[in-house]
Design an enzyme around this catalytic site. Structure first.
Site, mmCIF file in Angstrom:
data_model
loop_
_atom_site.group_PDB
_atom_site.id
_atom_site.type_symbol
_atom_site.label_atom_id
_atom_site.label_comp_id
_atom_site.label_asym_id
_atom_site.label_seq_id
_atom_site.Cartn_x
_atom_site.Cartn_y
_atom_site.Cartn_z
ATOM 1 N N GLY A 134 -5.282 -5.538 3.173
ATOM 2 C CA GLY A 134 -4.845 -4.158 3.001
ATOM 3 C C GLY A 134 -5.498 -3.232 4.007
ATOM 4 N N ARG A 135 -6.617 -2.634 3.602
ATOM 5 C CA ARG A 135 -7.187 -1.528 4.375
ATOM 6 C C ARG A 135 -7.520 -1.869 5.822
ATOM 7 N NH1 ARG A 135 -11.426 -0.203 -0.203
ATOM 8 N NH2 ARG A 135 -11.167 -2.473 -0.338
ATOM 9 N N ASP A 148 -11.406 -6.733 0.476
ATOM 10 C CA ASP A 148 -12.496 -6.721 1.457
ATOM 11 C C ASP A 148 -12.381 -7.782 2.554
ATOM 12 O OD1 ASP A 148 -13.370 -4.757 -0.234
ATOM 13 O OD2 ASP A 148 -15.105 -5.860 -0.992
ATOM 14 N N ASN A 203 -7.547 -11.430 -2.389
ATOM 15 C CA ASN A 203 -7.421 -10.065 -1.860
ATOM 16 C C ASN A 203 -8.691 -9.274 -2.184
ATOM 17 O OD1 ASN A 203 -6.103 -7.055 -3.016
ATOM 18 N ND2 ASN A 203 -6.008 -7.591 -0.864
ATOM 19 N N CYS A 247 -2.354 -1.944 -10.241
ATOM 20 C CA CYS A 247 -2.632 -0.553 -9.859
ATOM 21 C C CYS A 247 -3.588 0.091 -10.869
ATOM 22 C CB CYS A 247 -1.342 0.238 -9.770
ATOM 23 S SG CYS A 247 -1.660 1.967 -9.361
ATOM 24 N N GLN A 261 7.858 -4.750 -4.183
ATOM 25 C CA GLN A 261 6.982 -4.686 -5.357
ATOM 26 C C GLN A 261 7.432 -3.598 -6.326
ATOM 27 O OE1 GLN A 261 2.939 -2.909 -5.559
ATOM 28 N NE2 GLN A 261 2.209 -4.981 -5.939
ATOM 29 N N MET A 295 0.848 -1.206 0.000
ATOM 30 C CA MET A 295 0.000 0.000 0.000
ATOM 31 C C MET A 295 0.877 1.247 0.000
ATOM 32 S SD MET A 295 -3.216 -0.848 2.496
ATOM 33 C CE MET A 295 -2.294 -1.685 3.781
HETATM 34 C C1 LIG Z 1 -3.761 3.483 0.369
HETATM 35 C C2 LIG Z 1 -3.625 2.326 -0.580
HETATM 36 C C3 LIG Z 1 -2.461 2.187 -1.323
HETATM 37 C C4 LIG Z 1 -2.305 1.090 -2.189
HETATM 38 N N1 LIG Z 1 -1.114 0.938 -2.856
HETATM 39 C C5 LIG Z 1 -0.896 -0.216 -3.556
HETATM 40 C C6 LIG Z 1 0.392 -0.515 -4.090
HETATM 41 O O1 LIG Z 1 1.360 0.241 -3.921
HETATM 42 N N2 LIG Z 1 0.540 -1.672 -4.790
HETATM 43 C C7 LIG Z 1 -0.506 -2.555 -4.967
HETATM 44 O O2 LIG Z 1 -0.327 -3.604 -5.597
HETATM 45 N N3 LIG Z 1 -1.730 -2.288 -4.470
HETATM 46 C C8 LIG Z 1 -1.941 -1.166 -3.752
HETATM 47 N N4 LIG Z 1 -3.147 -0.954 -3.167
HETATM 48 C C9 LIG Z 1 -4.203 -1.991 -3.281
HETATM 49 C C10 LIG Z 1 -4.138 -2.950 -2.103
HETATM 50 O O3 LIG Z 1 -2.919 -3.671 -2.101
HETATM 51 C C11 LIG Z 1 -5.306 -3.953 -2.134
HETATM 52 O O4 LIG Z 1 -5.259 -4.652 -3.347
HETATM 53 C C12 LIG Z 1 -6.673 -3.282 -2.020
HETATM 54 O O5 LIG Z 1 -6.668 -2.282 -1.020
HETATM 55 C C13 LIG Z 1 -7.772 -4.296 -1.733
HETATM 56 O O6 LIG Z 1 -7.513 -4.986 -0.525
HETATM 57 P P1 LIG Z 1 -8.242 -4.576 0.869
HETATM 58 O O7 LIG Z 1 -9.725 -4.616 0.618
HETATM 59 O O8 LIG Z 1 -7.798 -5.609 1.854
HETATM 60 O O9 LIG Z 1 -7.799 -3.204 1.210
HETATM 61 C C14 LIG Z 1 -3.348 0.147 -2.342
HETATM 62 C C15 LIG Z 1 -4.523 0.320 -1.603
HETATM 63 C C16 LIG Z 1 -4.665 1.374 -0.724
HETATM 64 C C17 LIG Z 1 -5.952 1.503 0.080
#
Ligand SMILES: Cc1cc2nc3c(=O)[nH]c(=O)nc-3n(C[C@H](O)[C@H](O)[C@H](O)COP(=O)(O)O)c2cc1C
Length: 330
Positions: free
Chosen positions: A228-229, A206, A204, A102, A72, A19
């Site tokens: 992630g979040r 939610d 991945n 992304c 990454q 993230m």
């Molecule tokens: C603030 C933020 C930054 C993120 N930056 C990246 C990143 O640098 N590389 C990546 O592959 N995904 C990035 N993502 C996506 C997350 O890795 C993940 O795929 C996405 O948030 C869904 O997962 P979650 O529902 O558990 O948050 C980012 C997401 C958020 C919220």
């Protein structure tokens, strides 16, 4: 038990998602302490790395205590990606991860990130060359497809496996969805159910409660969850999920003392890593979640997020502990 290359993982491992501006070394270290089995850096531009841009290079820093850690990278130019791989290897990570997910416009318009989902042959070619270039295990993080009419993730995952990746993490949304709607884990389960798949398939999107993690494991049959979040400002999430797996019961939320301790250490590690100014500034975004749910907290939060002097922020933590030490989190 799933493995990434020679890295042995526990049953249904929990991975900290990459993230941007969040998954830095201090945050990764805290997540690791709380049970994350693999952690990933935020995405790092291959072009930035080969230009030796300070902003990109600092993102290669890793602490020993957070291993196994994946770095990454993103990009769409073969040469730049290969040079970036050489640079990344010098930081001695455990894994190199390629970002094919992304959704941000400035990334996809150059065909990088999820942009490459419109050119699967290029995606496969880049991956194949990266795998050949390094001895490290290579993993891929991607989305279901570009849009709902072009979901070919079963075929894509198999082709990436055939050119040598060691694991794949799939966010259950398309690029067009960005972060809207609910993540759909069914196509990820189809990838897992493909008889030809040998590598771990991590889900991945939610996973924000222990119940969701159980569902991903038991109903969708995936090999692990990337989170992630739900972990932002709440590294305890990993421990809570693992406790739920083991006992079927919810772990009590962290006490105020534990939260203040984590906030303090987070700030101190950030300062040690990036210096006072950036350390203070970049830790701010985590405090809201660390202290979520406390009534009449605004004045304290304001002190934490507006002060430029770490001594003031540490003093605010002490005050919070003194004033709300007995607060019961729901
Ligand atoms: C603030 C933020 C930054 C993120 N930056 C990246 C990143 O640098 N590389 C990546 O592959 N995904 C990035 N993502 C996506 C997350 O890795 C993940 O795929 C996405 O948030 C869904 O997962 P979650 O529902 O558990 O948050 C980012 C997401 C958020 C919220």
């Amino acid at each position: 038990m799933p493995k990434i290359g020679n890295i042995e993982l526990p049953e249904f491992p929990l991975l900290l998602a990459p993230m941007e501006d969040v998954s830095d070394p201090p945050f990764r270290a805290l997540c690791k302490e709380q049970g994350a089995d693999v952690v990933y850096t935020e995405f790092i531009s291959s072009e930035g790395l080969i230009r030796d841009a300070a902003k990109s290079v600092i993102k290669l820093d890793i602490y020993e205590k957070e291993r196994p850690v994946g770095i990454q990278i993103f990009g769409a130019e073969l040469d730049s990606m290969l040079q970036a791989v050489d640079i990344v290897e010098k930081s001695n990570p455990d894994i190199i991860d390629i970002n094919f997910g992304c959704p941000v416009k400035k990334v996809v318009c150059k065909n990088a990130g999820a942009g490459i989902l419109r050119d699967i042959p290029l995606m496969v070619k880049l991956t194949e060359e990266i795998v050949k270039r390094t001895k490290l295990p290579v993993t891929v993080k991607t989305r279901l497809g570009w849009d709902s009419d072009s979901i070919k993730i079963v075929e894509v995952a198999e082709r990436l496996q055939d050119v040598g990746i060691e694991a794949i993490s799939i966010h259950g949304r398309t690029r067009v969805q960005m972060y809207k709607g609910e993540a759909d884990w069914s196509p990820i389960a189809e990838v897992k159910n493909n008889q030809r798949m040998r590598i771990p398939v991590f889900g991945n999107g939610d996973v924000d409660t222990p119940e969701a993690a159980v569902k991903m494991r038991d109903e969708y049959g995936l090999d692990g969850a990337m989170i992630g979040r739900a972990s932002i400002g709440y590294p305890w999430f990993f421990k809570e999920v693992k406790h739920y797996f083991k006992t079927g019961e919810h772990l009590a939320p962290p006490t105020m003392e534990e939260r203040v301790d984590a906030a303090r250490r987070h700030l101190q590690m950030s300062i040690d890593w990036k210096g006072e100014k950036l350390g203070v500034f970049e830790t701010r975004r985590h405090y809201t979640n660390y202290f979520k749910g406390i009534p009449h907290f605004k004045d304290y939060r304001m002190k934490m997020v507006t002060s430029d002097d770490s001594a003031d922020v540490f003093a605010a933590f002490d005050e919070v502990l003194e004033k709300f030490g007995d607060f019961q989190f729901a």
